[in-house]
Design a protein around this motif. Structure first.
Motif, mmCIF file in Angstrom:
data_model
loop_
_atom_site.group_PDB
_atom_site.id
_atom_site.type_symbol
_atom_site.label_atom_id
_atom_site.label_comp_id
_atom_site.label_asym_id
_atom_site.label_seq_id
_atom_site.Cartn_x
_atom_site.Cartn_y
_atom_site.Cartn_z
ATOM 1 N N PHE A 62 0.849 -1.190 0.000
ATOM 2 C CA PHE A 62 0.000 0.000 0.000
ATOM 3 C C PHE A 62 0.879 1.231 0.000
ATOM 4 O O PHE A 62 1.952 1.256 0.619
ATOM 5 C CB PHE A 62 -0.913 0.034 1.232
ATOM 6 N N SER A 63 0.439 2.248 -0.721
ATOM 7 C CA SER A 63 1.101 3.542 -0.682
ATOM 8 C C SER A 63 0.045 4.615 -0.885
ATOM 9 O O SER A 63 -1.121 4.307 -1.186
ATOM 10 C CB SER A 63 2.199 3.637 -1.745
ATOM 11 N N ALA A 64 0.432 5.866 -0.724
ATOM 12 C CA ALA A 64 -0.542 6.955 -0.838
ATOM 13 C C ALA A 64 0.130 8.212 -1.342
ATOM 14 O O ALA A 64 1.332 8.422 -1.162
ATOM 15 C CB ALA A 64 -1.211 7.214 0.510
ATOM 16 N N ALA A 65 -0.655 9.038 -1.985
ATOM 17 C CA ALA A 65 -0.241 10.371 -2.414
ATOM 18 C C ALA A 65 -1.308 11.341 -1.942
ATOM 19 O O ALA A 65 -2.499 11.027 -1.983
ATOM 20 C CB ALA A 65 -0.102 10.432 -3.934
ATOM 21 N N THR A 66 -0.882 12.494 -1.477
ATOM 22 C CA THR A 66 -1.825 13.492 -0.978
ATOM 23 C C THR A 66 -1.478 14.852 -1.550
ATOM 24 O O THR A 66 -0.315 15.254 -1.551
ATOM 25 C CB THR A 66 -1.799 13.562 0.562
ATOM 26 N N VAL A 67 -2.498 15.551 -2.040
ATOM 27 C CA VAL A 67 -2.304 16.886 -2.580
ATOM 28 C C VAL A 67 -3.362 17.814 -1.997
ATOM 29 O O VAL A 67 -4.342 17.372 -1.385
ATOM 30 C CB VAL A 67 -2.382 16.897 -4.123
ATOM 31 N N GLY A 72 -4.486 -0.890 -7.986
ATOM 32 C CA GLY A 72 -5.767 -0.194 -7.977
ATOM 33 C C GLY A 72 -5.609 1.106 -7.211
ATOM 34 O O GLY A 72 -4.894 1.158 -6.206
ATOM 35 N N ILE A 73 -6.255 2.150 -7.692
ATOM 36 C CA ILE A 73 -6.142 3.465 -7.065
ATOM 37 C C ILE A 73 -7.533 3.970 -6.703
ATOM 38 O O ILE A 73 -8.453 3.953 -7.531
ATOM 39 C CB ILE A 73 -5.461 4.480 -8.008
ATOM 40 N N ALA A 74 -7.687 4.402 -5.452
ATOM 41 C CA ALA A 74 -8.907 5.070 -5.010
ATOM 42 C C ALA A 74 -8.557 6.493 -4.635
ATOM 43 O O ALA A 74 -7.507 6.753 -4.036
ATOM 44 C CB ALA A 74 -9.528 4.341 -3.822
ATOM 45 N N MET A 75 -9.411 7.427 -5.014
ATOM 46 C CA MET A 75 -9.211 8.836 -4.697
ATOM 47 C C MET A 75 -10.309 9.281 -3.745
ATOM 48 O O MET A 75 -11.460 8.844 -3.868
ATOM 49 C CB MET A 75 -9.260 9.675 -5.969
ATOM 50 N N LEU A 76 -9.967 10.149 -2.801
ATOM 51 C CA LEU A 76 -10.955 10.622 -1.837
ATOM 52 C C LEU A 76 -10.686 12.078 -1.500
ATOM 53 O O LEU A 76 -9.561 12.453 -1.162
ATOM 54 C CB LEU A 76 -10.929 9.773 -0.568
ATOM 55 N N SER A 77 -11.729 12.893 -1.599
ATOM 56 C CA SER A 77 -11.643 14.297 -1.205
ATOM 57 C C SER A 77 -12.177 14.430 0.218
ATOM 58 O O SER A 77 -13.262 13.936 0.530
ATOM 59 C CB SER A 77 -12.444 15.168 -2.178
ATOM 60 N N TYR A 78 -11.411 15.082 1.065
ATOM 61 C CA TYR A 78 -11.803 15.267 2.469
ATOM 62 C C TYR A 78 -11.337 16.635 2.936
ATOM 63 O O TYR A 78 -10.125 16.925 2.916
ATOM 64 C CB TYR A 78 -11.191 14.167 3.344
ATOM 65 N N ALA A 79 -12.296 17.468 3.336
ATOM 66 C CA ALA A 79 -11.983 18.816 3.799
ATOM 67 C C ALA A 79 -11.160 19.535 2.719
ATOM 68 O O ALA A 79 -11.639 19.761 1.619
ATOM 69 C CB ALA A 79 -11.287 18.775 5.147
ATOM 70 N N ARG A 80 -9.887 19.833 2.997
ATOM 71 C CA ARG A 80 -9.058 20.560 2.021
ATOM 72 C C ARG A 80 -7.976 19.674 1.410
ATOM 73 O O ARG A 80 -7.009 20.184 0.832
ATOM 74 C CB ARG A 80 -8.413 21.778 2.693
ATOM 75 N N ARG A 81 -8.141 18.352 1.529
ATOM 76 C CA ARG A 81 -7.134 17.443 1.002
ATOM 77 C C ARG A 81 -7.746 16.505 -0.035
ATOM 78 O O ARG A 81 -8.935 16.194 0.002
ATOM 79 C CB ARG A 81 -6.504 16.628 2.132
ATOM 80 N N PHE A 82 -6.912 16.065 -0.952
ATOM 81 C CA PHE A 82 -7.316 15.094 -1.973
ATOM 82 C C PHE A 82 -6.278 13.980 -1.945
ATOM 83 O O PHE A 82 -5.098 14.208 -2.223
ATOM 84 C CB PHE A 82 -7.360 15.750 -3.352
ATOM 85 N N SER A 83 -6.722 12.771 -1.587
ATOM 86 C CA SER A 83 -5.784 11.661 -1.366
ATOM 87 C C SER A 83 -5.985 10.557 -2.392
ATOM 88 O O SER A 83 -7.108 10.268 -2.815
ATOM 89 C CB SER A 83 -5.979 11.085 0.044
#
Length: 477
Positions: free
Chosen positions: A236-241, A410-421
Motif C-alpha cells: 500500500f502507498s498513498a499520495a496526498t495533494v 488499484g487506485i482510489a481517490m478521496l476528497s476530504y476537507a481541504r485534502r485530496f488523497s
C-alpha cells in the motif's frame, strides 16, 4: 428481510473466483492524539455500529444459488469480533503505517459474521493514532461506504462532496417527470408522447454504451506488467495533494477535477512503466473508472449503485498538458457514448433472469484471464467538513481499494476537507515499486500546478511523504 442486488452479489462471486483476492474496501482515518482509553472506544463504536443495520447483519447464501443472498440479523453479534487493536513498530511513520495497512487488508472478511472490521492503530509518529475501517464491497459502493464511515464519527454523516457529482444533481427519472398527472389532458398527452420518445432514446443510448463496454473488454490491450495473476500479499502507498490546488488547475485548463486526478494518475503510471524499462503504448492503460449512479436522495441507502467507463489513459504521451487534454476529451467521449448507462442496463437486465444463472455466469467470467483492463481508478467524494472521533480531529483520510481480475494495482481517490488523497493497493510480488507510482502522481499534480502558476506555499501544493519510500521494502506479518 432484504436481498442483495445482482451487482452487490457479484462482488462475492468475483471474490470466490480467485483465492488470492479480498474484495474488501477500506479507509484509514489519521487522528490527532491523545488516544482515548481502548474500553471507551469499544463502548462508543459498539453503540454507533448498532445504528447501522449492515454492521449487525450477515449474508445468508441460498443453496446452489437458487435465490439471491439475503441480509439477516446476526443473533450472536459481538463487537469484539470486529474491533481490533494493533501497534505499528517505531518510528511509526508512513512506512510502518502503510505496511500495516497492507497486512490488514490481505485477509478476507469472515462471511459467518457481519462483513466489516475496525482496527485501532497505535504508535504513529507525532502522537497520532488511526482507525482502519474495512468493509466488504458487497455491502456498499464508495459513496455509501463514505456515509457509513461518517456515521462512526462524532458528528455523523454531514455535508459531503458527493452532492457535486452528476448523478446527485440529476432529478428523478425524466420519464416519470413527463408522465406525472396534469390537469390539462392535452399537456398530459404531449408529455406522454415526449416520454415515449425519451424512453426510446435512452434505451438506444444504453444499448450502444453496453456494446461499447463489451467491445472494450474483449479487445486485448498491449502486453504490460500491470496485468496478470496476483498473489495473496499486498503493498500500500498513498499520495496526498491540496484540494484547492486541484481545483485551481481544473479551472485554469477548463476541465473537471476528476480529469486532473486521472491525468496525474496517467503521469504516475508512465513514470513507473519507464522505470521498469517498458515502453508505454497507446493501448497500455485501459482503466476501469467506476461511475456513481446514486441520486442525492439515496445517499443513505446502503448498497452498490455504480456503473463503469473504460477509457484508455494516454501513458504514451510525455507532455503533461496534452495528457490532461486527451484525458478530458476521452472522458467526455466515454460519457457521451452511453457507457455509464450501458453498464447499469447490463446489471438491470441480469436482475431479471434467474439468480442462479447470473451468479454462475459471473463466477465463470471472473475466472477468465482478462487482458484488456490494466488499472482501476475510482473517485470517492468524502466529507466536506473536518470529522472528529471522540473529540479528536481527523487530520487525513486515506482510501484503500481492492485489486482483482488480474489488475495488479488499484487506485482510489478521496476528497476530504481541504485534502485530496490517492490510496494505492498493489500486488506484493509484481509491484514492489508502488511508491514510484505514488510519487509520480504527486509530481503530476505539481507539474500542472506549476504550469498554471499555483505555488507550493504553506498549506498548498503537494505535501511530501519522505518516509513512504521504505513502506514496501518489507511487509511484516
Amino acid at each position: 428481510m432484504q436481498h442483495l442486488t445482482t451487482l452487490d452479489a457479484s462482488f462475492l462471486q468475483a471474490e470466490d473466483s480467485d483465492p488470492h483476492v479480498s474484495l474488501a474496501v477500506g479507509a484509514v482515518s489519521i487522528i490527532e492524539g491523545p488516544q482515548p482509553d481502548y474500553h471507551e472506544l469499544i463502548e462508543v463504536f459498539a453503540e454507533r455500529a448498532h445504528r447501522i443495520p449492515r454492521c449487525t447483519q450477515i449474508v445468508r447464501m441460498r443453496p446452489f444459488d437458487l435465490a439471491a443472498p439475503e441480509w439477516v440479523d446476526d443473533p450472536y453479534f459481538d463487537i469484539g469480533h470486529h474491533l481490533h487493536r494493533v501497534a505499528v513498530p517505531a518510528p511509526g511513520a508512513d512506512a510502518e503505517l502503510f505496511a500495516m495497512i497492507a497486512t490488514i487488508m490481505e485477509r478476507r472478511l469472515d462471511r459467518d459474521r457481519p462483513l466489516w472490521e475496525c482496527w485501532i492503530i497505535e504508535g504513529l509518529a507525532g502522537g497520532r493514532w488511526a482507525t482502519l475501517i474495512k468493509i466488504h464491497h458487497c455491502i456498499a459502493d464508495g459513496i455509501a461506504t463514505a456515509q457509513m464511515l461518517a456515521k462512526l464519527s462524532d458528528d455523523g454523516a454531514g455535508e459531503t462532496f458527493a452532492a457535486d457529482i452528476r448523478a446527485a444533481r440529476e432529478s428523478g427519472s425524466s420519464i416519470v417527470g413527463l408522465l406525472r398527472p396534469r390537469l390539462n389532458p392535452v399537456a398530459w398527452m404531449s408529455g406522454a408522447w415526449r416520454a415515449t420518445l425519451t424512453a426510446g432514446s435512452a434505451a438506444e443510448h444504453a444499448i450502444v454504451g453496453a456494446a461499447e463496454l463489451t467491445a472494450r473488454v474483449l479487445a486485448p490491450g498491449q502486453e504490460s506488467s500491470l496485468n496478470g495473476p496476483v498473489t495473496g500479499m499486498r503493498r500500500f502507498s498513498a499520495a496526498t495533494v491540496d484540494l484547492g490546488v486541484m481545483k485551481d488547475v481544473s479551472r485554469h485548463f477548463g476541465v473537471t477535477l476528476n480529469d486532473v486526478a486521472l491525468a496525474a494518475i496517467t503521469s504516475g503510471y508512465r513514470n513507473m512503466l519507464l522505470a521498469r524499462g517498458e515502453s508505454p503504448g497507446p493501448r497500455t492503460l485501459r482503466t476501469l473508472v467506476p461511475v456513481s449512479m446514486r441520486s442525492a436522495s439515496d445517499f443513505d441507502v446502503t448498497d452498490n449503485r455504480v456503473s463503469a467507463m473504460l477509457p484508455l489513459l494516454p501513458v504514451d504521451e510525455p507532455d503533461p498538458v496534452r495528457q490532461l487534454d486527451i484525458v478530458h476529451r476521452r472522458l467526455l467521449r466515454a460519457k457521451g457514448s452511453g457507457q455509464r448507462e450501458g453498464g447499469t442496463a447490463v446489471f438491470a437486465a441480469a436482475g431479471n433472469i434467474p439468480f442462479a444463472l447470473s451468479a454462475w455466469t459471473i463466477r465463470f467470467l471472473t475466472r477468465l484471464p482478462q487482458k484488456s483492463v490494466t488499472a482501476l481508478a475510482t473517485n470517492v467524494p468524502g466529507p466536506r467538513g473536518r470529522q472528529r472521533v471522540l473529540g479528536r480531529k481527523v487530520v487525513e483520510i486515506l482510501p484503500i481499494p481492492p485489486i482483482a481480475l488480474h489488475l495488479r494495482t488499484g487506485i482510489a481517490m478521496l476528497s476530504y476537507a481541504r485534502r485530496f488523497s490517492f490510496g494505492i493497493t498493489a500486488d506484493y510480488d509484481t509491484a514492489p515499486d508502488v511508491d514510484t507510482l505514488a510519487r509520480g502522481i504527486e509530481n503530476g499534480v505539481q507539474c500542472l500546478a506549476d504550469l498554471c502558476g499555483v505555488g507550493r506555499g504553506p498549506g498548498s501544493g503537494v505535501p511530501a511523504r519522505p518516509n513512504a519510500e521504505a513502506a514496501n521494502d518489507k511487509n511484516p506479518a
